[in-house]
Design a protein around this motif. Structure first.
Motif, short mmCIF file in Angstrom:
data_model
loop_
_atom_site.label_atom_id
_atom_site.label_comp_id
_atom_site.label_asym_id
_atom_site.label_seq_id
_atom_site.Cartn_x
_atom_site.Cartn_y
_atom_site.Cartn_z
N SER A 1 1.34 12.40 0.11
CA SER A 1 0.56 13.54 -0.03
C SER A 1 1.58 14.67 0.33
O SER A 1 2.33 14.71 1.46
CB SER A 1 -0.62 13.64 0.66
N TYR B 1 -4.00 2.15 -8.93
CA TYR B 1 -3.19 3.61 -8.38
C TYR B 1 -4.04 4.75 -8.93
O TYR B 1 -4.45 4.72 -10.00
CB TYR B 1 -1.73 3.32 -8.59
N ARG C 1 0.89 -1.29 -0.05
CA ARG C 1 -0.09 0.00 -0.09
C ARG C 1 0.93 1.40 0.16
O ARG C 1 1.57 1.23 0.63
CB ARG C 1 -0.95 -0.02 1.27
N SER D 1 -2.41 0.50 -4.31
CA SER D 1 -2.42 -0.54 -3.51
C SER D 1 -2.61 -1.94 -4.40
O SER D 1 -3.08 -1.69 -5.37
CB SER D 1 -3.45 -0.60 -2.69
N THR E 1 -1.10 14.31 -4.73
CA THR E 1 -1.57 13.16 -3.62
C THR E 1 -1.76 11.94 -4.60
O THR E 1 -2.22 11.83 -5.43
CB THR E 1 -2.90 13.47 -2.91
N TYR E 2 -1.04 10.84 -4.07
CA TYR E 2 -0.84 9.57 -4.73
C TYR E 2 -1.53 8.52 -3.71
O TYR E 2 -1.31 8.35 -2.60
CB TYR E 2 0.34 9.38 -5.05
N LYS E 3 -2.43 7.60 -4.35
CA LYS E 3 -2.89 6.51 -3.55
C LYS E 3 -2.62 5.17 -4.38
O LYS E 3 -2.96 5.34 -5.56
CB LYS E 3 -4.27 6.52 -3.13
N SER F 1 0.87 5.45 -0.26
CA SER F 1 0.25 6.73 0.21
C SER F 1 1.21 7.92 0.32
O SER F 1 1.91 7.92 1.12
CB SER F 1 -0.83 6.66 1.22
#
Length: 297
Positions: free
Chosen positions: A142, A188, A138, A151, A147-149, A140
């Motif tokens: 910011s 992502y 995962r 998993s 902002t990046y997410k 994450s």
């Protein structure tokens, strides 16, 4: 007197001539030497009286080569050794389960990512082990720019070869090298980003939608596993990962590909450190030939 001498000489010459003429005339009849006729028929064996002792056969004598040359003698035949039976013994087999604790240390250096990885290996024969790994990532991040997410999960499967020569067949320590295949699936997105223009003193906002991707790679590994306590093992390994393919959006690479590493690189070096426990589940029958190996000419 002279007459008397001549008369006597003439009488003597006449006598000599008469004897010479008689010597040159062959006498009547065949005077050549005649050969006596020889009987060539096989002689009949002499009859022995009934009371005579039986004759013993004379022992046969080996023919002797008197020519002076040595007779070639055949070498004695080499006896063929009996084939030795194969050696059969049993070695412990089972499942070794472990967790890669180096992933926790990685979070210390890269706080934006969280990784969990479990490893397993099972003995196939005397030298080969099947190797497996499952993991989750995962990511994450910011800041003021974006902002990046992300998993995803991954899995690897392959084989390890044990190079360690063991005096005790039941020993489970190993020094190994192997090759693994890796597969990952990742999701992502960038919910928001800001493009700052210093010249115009402006900010342009934007975003990237959620994207799904898959990746395939191979790993070349080298490491060791040591039994620190009964059935408890400590191990380390170095791995070189080579990307085969991925379908990430062009111009929008993920920060991290689960199990592989940086999404912008085609190869990645990695180091793992594992703690594992061995479950003895079965035994393997090993058959080895006792015959000596033939030397190559």
């Amino acid at each position: 007197m002279i007459r008397t001498f001549l008369y006597s000489l003439s009488i003597s010459l006449a006598g000599l001539l008469t004897q010479a003429a008689q010597a040159q005339v062959k006498p009547a009849g065949d005077t050549s030497i005649k050969k006596t006729a020889v009987d060539t028929s096989a002689p009949k064996p002499a009859q022995r009286p009934a009371t005579a002792a039986p004759l013993k056969a004379a022992p046969l004598k080996k023919a002797v080569d008197t020519s002076g040359h040595k007779t070639a003698q055949r070498p004695p035949a080499t006896p063929v050794p009996a084939k030795k039976p194969d050696s059969i013994y049993y070695v412990p087999g089972g499942l070794r389960l472990g967790i890669d604790i180096s992933r926790f240390a990685l979070h210390f250096f890269q706080p934006y990512r969280t990784d969990v990885a479990v490893q397993a290996d099972a003995r196939i024969n005397k030298k080969l082990y099947g190797a497996f790994e499952l993991g989750y990532n995962r990511t994450s991040h910011s800041d003021t720019s974006y902002t990046y997410k992300g998993s995803g999960a991954y899995a690897t499967v392959g084989v390890d070869y044990d190079f360690l020569k063991k005096k005790d067949p039941s020993e489970k320590n190993m020094v190994y090298g192997g090759i693994h295949y890796g597969f990952a699936r990742n999701t992502y997105e960038v919910p928001a980003f800001n493009i700052h223009n210093k010249y115009w003193q402006s900010v342009t906002p934007g975003s990237f939608p959620k994207t799904n991707m898959t990746a395939h790679w191979i790993e070349l590994t080298f490491g060791m596993r040591v039994e620190a306590l009964p059935n408890f093992f400590l191990g380390w390994a170095v791995r070189e990962k080579i990307m085969l393919s991925n379908n990430a959006a062009e111009g929008f690479d993920p920060i991290v590909i689960p199990g592989f590493g940086s999404g912008s690189k085609s190869s990645q070096f990695d180091l793992t450190y594992t703690v594992s426990y061995y479950l003895p589940l079965y035994k393997l029958k090993i058959r080895e030939s006792r015959e000596p190996k033939k030397k190559k000419d």
